[in-house]
Design a protein around this motif. Structure first.
Motif, mmCIF file in Angstrom:
data_model
loop_
_atom_site.group_PDB
_atom_site.id
_atom_site.type_symbol
_atom_site.label_atom_id
_atom_site.label_comp_id
_atom_site.label_asym_id
_atom_site.label_seq_id
_atom_site.Cartn_x
_atom_site.Cartn_y
_atom_site.Cartn_z
ATOM 1 N N ASP A 365 11.487 44.345 8.515
ATOM 2 C CA ASP A 365 11.669 42.912 8.273
ATOM 3 C C ASP A 365 10.750 42.122 9.191
ATOM 4 N N ARG A 366 10.027 41.166 8.609
ATOM 5 C CA ARG A 366 9.135 40.309 9.378
ATOM 6 C C ARG A 366 9.421 38.861 9.014
ATOM 7 N N THR A 367 9.591 38.045 10.056
ATOM 8 C CA THR A 367 9.970 36.644 9.848
ATOM 9 C C THR A 367 9.087 35.741 10.690
ATOM 10 N N HIS A 368 8.523 34.720 10.038
ATOM 11 C CA HIS A 368 7.807 33.638 10.709
ATOM 12 C C HIS A 368 8.640 32.364 10.527
ATOM 13 N N LYS A 369 8.845 31.637 11.608
ATOM 14 C CA LYS A 369 9.622 30.402 11.530
ATOM 15 C C LYS A 369 8.880 29.286 12.249
ATOM 16 N N PHE A 370 8.667 28.173 11.527
ATOM 17 C CA PHE A 370 8.029 26.981 12.079
ATOM 18 C C PHE A 370 9.038 25.841 12.064
ATOM 19 N N ASP A 371 9.204 25.177 13.193
ATOM 20 C CA ASP A 371 10.072 24.000 13.292
ATOM 21 C C ASP A 371 9.280 22.839 13.868
ATOM 22 N N PHE A 372 9.583 21.655 13.356
ATOM 23 C CA PHE A 372 8.876 20.448 13.788
ATOM 24 C C PHE A 372 9.880 19.299 13.748
ATOM 25 N N GLU A 373 9.895 18.480 14.785
ATOM 26 C CA GLU A 373 10.813 17.337 14.804
ATOM 27 C C GLU A 373 10.138 16.156 15.490
ATOM 28 N N LEU A 374 10.129 15.024 14.788
ATOM 29 C CA LEU A 374 9.568 13.780 15.316
ATOM 30 C C LEU A 374 10.665 12.736 15.344
ATOM 31 N N ASN A 375 10.954 12.194 16.536
ATOM 32 C CA ASN A 375 11.932 11.126 16.708
ATOM 33 C C ASN A 375 11.198 9.873 17.164
ATOM 34 N N SER A 376 11.367 8.793 16.422
ATOM 35 C CA SER A 376 10.692 7.536 16.760
ATOM 36 C C SER A 376 11.690 6.390 16.728
ATOM 37 N N ARG A 377 11.622 5.560 17.739
ATOM 38 C CA ARG A 377 12.408 4.333 17.765
ATOM 39 C C ARG A 377 11.430 3.160 17.819
ATOM 40 N N PHE A 378 11.483 2.321 16.768
ATOM 41 C CA PHE A 378 10.513 1.237 16.638
ATOM 42 C C PHE A 378 10.879 0.074 17.566
ATOM 43 N N LYS A 379 9.996 -0.914 17.598
ATOM 44 C CA LYS A 379 10.217 -2.049 18.490
ATOM 45 C C LYS A 379 11.485 -2.814 18.148
ATOM 46 N N ASN A 380 11.864 -2.792 16.871
ATOM 47 C CA ASN A 380 13.109 -3.458 16.478
ATOM 48 C C ASN A 380 14.320 -2.539 16.633
ATOM 49 N N ASN A 381 14.105 -1.353 17.290
ATOM 50 C CA ASN A 381 15.149 -0.370 17.577
ATOM 51 C C ASN A 381 15.625 0.403 16.354
ATOM 52 N N ASP A 382 14.924 0.313 15.237
ATOM 53 C CA ASP A 382 15.210 1.211 14.122
ATOM 54 C C ASP A 382 14.825 2.629 14.524
ATOM 55 N N LEU A 383 15.547 3.607 13.978
ATOM 56 C CA LEU A 383 15.343 5.004 14.361
ATOM 57 C C LEU A 383 14.881 5.805 13.152
ATOM 58 N N LEU A 384 13.869 6.646 13.347
ATOM 59 C CA LEU A 384 13.358 7.529 12.308
ATOM 60 C C LEU A 384 13.274 8.942 12.853
ATOM 61 N N LYS A 385 13.855 9.903 12.103
ATOM 62 C CA LYS A 385 13.757 11.315 12.455
ATOM 63 C C LYS A 385 13.198 12.080 11.260
ATOM 64 N N ILE A 386 12.174 12.875 11.515
ATOM 65 C CA ILE A 386 11.569 13.700 10.481
ATOM 66 C C ILE A 386 11.551 15.139 10.978
ATOM 67 N N LYS A 387 12.112 16.065 10.167
ATOM 68 C CA LYS A 387 12.235 17.455 10.610
ATOM 69 C C LYS A 387 11.850 18.405 9.476
ATOM 70 N N PRO A 388 10.590 18.789 9.377
ATOM 71 C CA PRO A 388 10.225 19.852 8.439
ATOM 72 C C PRO A 388 10.384 21.223 9.080
ATOM 73 N N SER A 389 10.660 22.227 8.281
ATOM 74 C CA SER A 389 10.755 23.602 8.785
ATOM 75 C C SER A 389 10.308 24.562 7.690
ATOM 76 N N VAL A 390 9.743 25.679 8.129
ATOM 77 C CA VAL A 390 9.253 26.706 7.216
ATOM 78 C C VAL A 390 9.704 28.064 7.749
ATOM 79 N N ILE A 391 10.284 28.870 6.869
ATOM 80 C CA ILE A 391 10.647 30.246 7.208
ATOM 81 C C ILE A 391 10.023 31.164 6.172
ATOM 82 N N LEU A 392 9.216 32.100 6.618
ATOM 83 C CA LEU A 392 8.571 33.080 5.746
ATOM 84 C C LEU A 392 9.080 34.464 6.143
ATOM 85 N N ASN A 393 9.723 35.130 5.201
ATOM 86 C CA ASN A 393 10.316 36.434 5.489
ATOM 87 C C ASN A 393 9.842 37.454 4.460
#
Length: 903
Positions: A365-393
């Motif tokens: 068994d061989r597994t590759h896992k990629f995780d990415f997370e971006l957290n941004s809080r804008f000047k008006n204090n709105d919050l954005l979270k983006i989380k892509p992930s890839v698993i190849l097995n």
């Protein structure tokens, strides 16, 4: 008891051989009575030491090397005292100082200086562990400290971590996910003396945390808070080892923390079942799930012989003043070879089909896992979270089984063999947006989850049987041969979108309006060829092109009333139309099911005081069938266990009622939790099995039915015993399952009871000696109603004792033993009683003990190699299996700690 005395003797001997001067003294009050809990500081040019007086007012410092020292004594309500002492450099005897008297007075505490941290602090949904309040070996990794020093934590040999009976599902370092939240990576990589606090958090999900409305079942996660002077540091470790039976181990880990920027690189290669990543399961590829009954079992839990290669890199940094970026990549390869045997007994009206086999399984068994997370809080204090992930097995497997099947007067003797290659790419994208308002209680939150998962399988299956048939009174012998080449493809596309608006309602209330859309689309293609024929034509009756579609729309209204911190109530109601449909390519027949679920929800929580609270919860959710259950095809790849999907299956609806009582007494270090849950399922998907008395072929399909339910009770209690050096923890559960199965179209009940009781007693004598005793008991009882009444009561018990102590300032000796018994099982292969003994000797050397040489023996009696017991009692089936595992070996390893502090 003799073993404990032996360890105490070792520890005492270790005290006598510690390098440097030993200083002891007593602190008394005006009545000449020893004072407990006095803070004693020792300062010199080379030493900065701290201790607290015991119940008799005695304190002790070891390893003091500077000839001129300063001693400070302080305690709330007493005046501080200071003493200066000169040591005789060549006098090896311990120095006993004159008693120091503290008189009543006013003590001033610097508001920014904490002299002694409170070990455990409970703050609502978070429990804080200040590591400075616990005794542990300073060179230890976090996993060792969780296992031996922190109450409520239990760590199995494979690294699975529990807190108060619940599995820790994710980990953060200073509020950021570490290697995508992989628990094993953090606990086996971070040194304990770099850590200031461990926060155990009841996590209800990101949307619930932002909205402030928590009405779902939480997960347990931990957040690791580093010391301020360890937030900018480079550190790591490297290990290399070799042993008997060609065992080897090599690993390296490098970390750089720079106040927000984190870079970590780890790698390992070994054949000792040492994993760096879990990928959702303890063994890294989805092995058997761990349980609390495995606590204290010093056997290796992984089946077969494994070779594991791992590599990972994690990066986290601030982007400007308002954004953070976290990403990680992890790779793991596991090669496994498993040998074993099993029994499957299926009972029908007047006959039983019994299958026994000896098997060999080889996998890569061989597994590759990629995780990415971006957290941004804008000047008006709105919050954005983006989380892509890839698993190849990719999984490559070869299995061979020698099989014997019996049914009254029919016997099949033969073999089954399959080779397969499976590729499983999995892509996920999560995005969350939270709108900020001037009123902090007003919320607008949107969440989108998009997923794509595919399975590509190429399988070559062969089987051959000699059939002996005496049903007609005349013995008949025939042969059966089958070979299939299967190409199967299925792809799942999913989309889930949710939006929630929360509005303050009067002074103490919130009103939430939410909408959730869920879409799942599955496409599947299956082609079967018979290679024995010249043109290898496709077998139409075994092939399929099928598309399945599931969608639901849920609109809900929820009201939360929280007049104070003691009481909170949530009442909600939702309407959920849903549709399931399926279609076969080039066929006019359509399968479709529409339904509307009415979903009430409720949550009541009352906090009687800061130490006692009670909570009641009701919620419901859908659970759609998997593709194996709905595919309208007859899968006879295994000719004796045929599976036929049912495209008319409806989605299950699970109702859950649960209540929990928690009681904590922080000043005594005690915690009690009682939990009870009742789950009942409408349209439960169950197996429907058929077989004839004159054959060994069993056919399984699936239907919906009502009447399935579960009752689950659980408790945990931990407390110091006698004094802070002894700690008792006990957990237990009693579960009842009202299982349903159809046997030859007749409804049958299986009443199953699972009872488990676990006890653990730890004894820690400062950081010089620690030991642990475990006792576990498990009962698995199944009462079968039809086709004939029978009862199975399988028992297992475990007793274990482990300890380690310092022979000197440099040498440490450890040993652990566990004894497990199995009784009441159906066949002899599970009636084993393995005794596992592991020992090790460690020698620390070089500057600041940065090097560690370890000689260990695993499984001294060589009884672990054939005790992988698996049991299942469901429906009309009794299944028991035993697999091989890692056996005895001796290994010598060298570990080097690497560290560079800022100038």
């Amino acid at each position: 008891m003799s073993i404990i005395l032996f360890w105490v003797g070792l520890a005492s001997q270790g005290h006598a051989q510690v390098r440097g001067k030993v200083i002891t003294g007593t602190v008394i009050d005006s009545l000449q009575i020893g004072l407990k809990g006095v803070n004693v500081f020792l300062e010199s040019d080379q030493d900065t030491l701290y201790t607290v007086t015991n119940g008799q007012g005695v304190y002790r410092f070891r390893g003091v090397v500077d000839p001129e020292i300063k001693l400070s004594y302080s305690m709330l309500g007493k005046e501080r005292q200071t003493a200066y002492v000169s040591l005789y450099e060549h006098d090896p005897n311990p120095l006993v100082l004159s008693p120091v008297m503290l008189v009543s007075g006013i003590s001033y505490i610097d508001p920014v200086q904490v002299l002694r941290a409170v070990p455990i602090v409970h703050k609502g949904d978070t429990t804080l562990f200040n590591l400075s309040g616990f005794s542990y070996e300073k060179q230890a990794l976090l996993e060792d400290v969780l296992r031996s020093s922190l109450p409520g934590f239990n760590v199995l040999r494979d690294g699975t971590t529990f807190y108060n009976g619940q599995v820790i599902t994710s980990v953060q370092v200073d509020g950021r996910k570490f290697f995508g939240g992989d628990v094993l990576t953090a606990t086996r990589n971070l040194p304990a003396d770099y850590i200031k606090q461990i926060e155990v958090i009841d996590h209800y999900g990101e949307m619930a945390e932002i909205k402030g409305i928590k009405n779902s079942k939480p997960e347990k996660i931990i957040n690791i808070v580093l010391h301020e002077d360890r937030k900018k540091i480079m550190f790591g470790q490297a290990t290399a080892g070799g042993g008997t039976n060609d065992r080897y181990l090599g690993s390296v880990g490098l970390n750089k923390f720079d106040r927000g920027q984190e870079v970590s690189i780890i790698a390992s290669t070994n054949n000792t079942n040492t994993s760096l990543f879990t990928f959702g399961s303890p063994d890294g590829v989805g092995g058997r799930s761990a349980s609390l009954s495995d606590i204290g079992d010093y056997a290796d839990q992984a089946d077969g012989l494994n070779t594991i290669n791992s590599f990972g890199i994690n990066f986290s940094d601030n982007i400007g003043q308002r954004s953070t970026l976290t990403s990680s990549y992890a790779y793991s390869q596991r090669k496994n070879q498993t040998l074993g045997n099993s029994l499957l007994r299926s009972t029908y009206d007047t006959y039983q089909i019994t299958k026994t086999d000896d098997f060999t399984s080889v996998s890569d068994d061989r597994t590759h896992k990629f995780d990415f997370e971006l957290n941004s809080r804008f000047k008006n204090n709105d919050l954005l979270k983006i989380k892509p992930s890839v698993i190849l097995n990719r999984s490559v497997r070869d299995n061979k089984r020698n099989i014997l099947l019996n049914n009254v007067r029919v016997r099949n003797d033969g073999w089954y063999q399959d080779s397969s290659t499976i590729d499983r790419p999995n892509y996920q994208l999560n995005a969350l947006y939270s709108k900020h308002f001037q009123n902090p209680r007003r919320k607008l939150v949107g969440d989108v989850q998009v997923g794509y998962q595919r399975n590509d399988k190429i399988e070559d299956v062969s089987e051959q049987y000699v059939i002996y048939d005496t049903t007609s009174g005349i013995p008949m012998i025939s042969r059966f041969n089958q070979q299939q080449l299967v190409n199967q493809y299925d792809a799942t596309k999913s989309l889930r979108g949710a939006v929630s608006y929360v509005e303050p309602f009067f002074d103490h209330s919130l009103l939430e309006i939410s909408y959730e859309y869920d879409l799942t689309n599955i496409e599947m293609s299956r082609r079967v060829r018979l290679p024995s024929e010249f043109y290898t034509p496709v077998v139409d009756s075994l092939g399929l092109n099928y598309e399945y579609f599931f969608s639901s729309n849920r609109t809900a209204l929820l009201y939360q009333y929280e007049p104070n911190k003691r009481f909170r109530a949530n009442l909600g109601f939702g309407v959920q139309p849903l549709r399931l449909s399926g279609a076969v390519a080039n066929d006019t027949l359509q399968y479709r099911y529409d339904n509307i679920n009415l979903i009430p929800s409720a949550m009541l929580r009352y906090r009687f005081n800061d130490e006692l609270d009670w909570q009641f919860t009701y919620n419901g959710k859908n659970s759609q069938p998997n593709f194996l259950q709905i595919a309208p095809i007859r899968d006879n790849t295994n000719s004796r266990l045929v599976i036929v999907g049912n495209p008319l299956l409806r989605a299950e609806f699970v109702n859950r009622l649960s209540t929990i009582v928690r009681k904590s007494i922080p000043n005594k270090g005690q915690y009690l939790e009682l939990n009870f849950a009742y789950n009942f399922t409408s349209n439960k998907i169950v197996a429907s099995k058929t077989a004839n008395f004159d054959e060994t072929v069993q056919e399984t399909s699936f239907i919906n039915t009502d009447g399935y339910y579960e009752l689950k009770g659980y408790y945990t209690f931990n407390s110091p015993l006698f004094n802070d050096q002894f700690h008792l923890e006990t957990t237990g559960n009693l579960d009842y399952f009202n299982n349903i199965v159809f046997v030859n179209a007749e409804r049958s009940l299986t009443r199953q009871y699972l009872f488990a009781q676990n006890l653990q007693l730890r004894y820690n004598w400062d950081e010089y000696f620690e030991s642990v005793f475990n006792a576990n008991y498990l009962l698995n009882q199944a009462n079968f109603e039809l086709p004939q009444q029978q009862r199975i009561a399988a028992h297992s018990a475990l007793f274990s004792l482990g300890g380690r102590g310092y022979l000197s300032d440099r040498f440490m000796l450890g040993a652990e033993m566990s004894q497990r018994w199995f009784r009441g099982y159906v066949q002899d292969i599970t009636d084993v009683s393995p005794t596992i003994i592991n020992t090790y000797l460690e020698y620390s050397f070089w500057k600041n003990k940065m090097a560690l040489l370890r000689l260990e023996c695993f499984d001294l009696l060589d009884q672990n190699k054939n005790v992988g017991v698996v049991t299942e009692y469901v429906g009309n089936d009794i299944f028991e299996s035993r697999n091989n595992r890692l056996g005895r070996y001796f290994m010598l390893t060298l570990n080097m700690r690497l560290q560079r502090l800022p100038k």
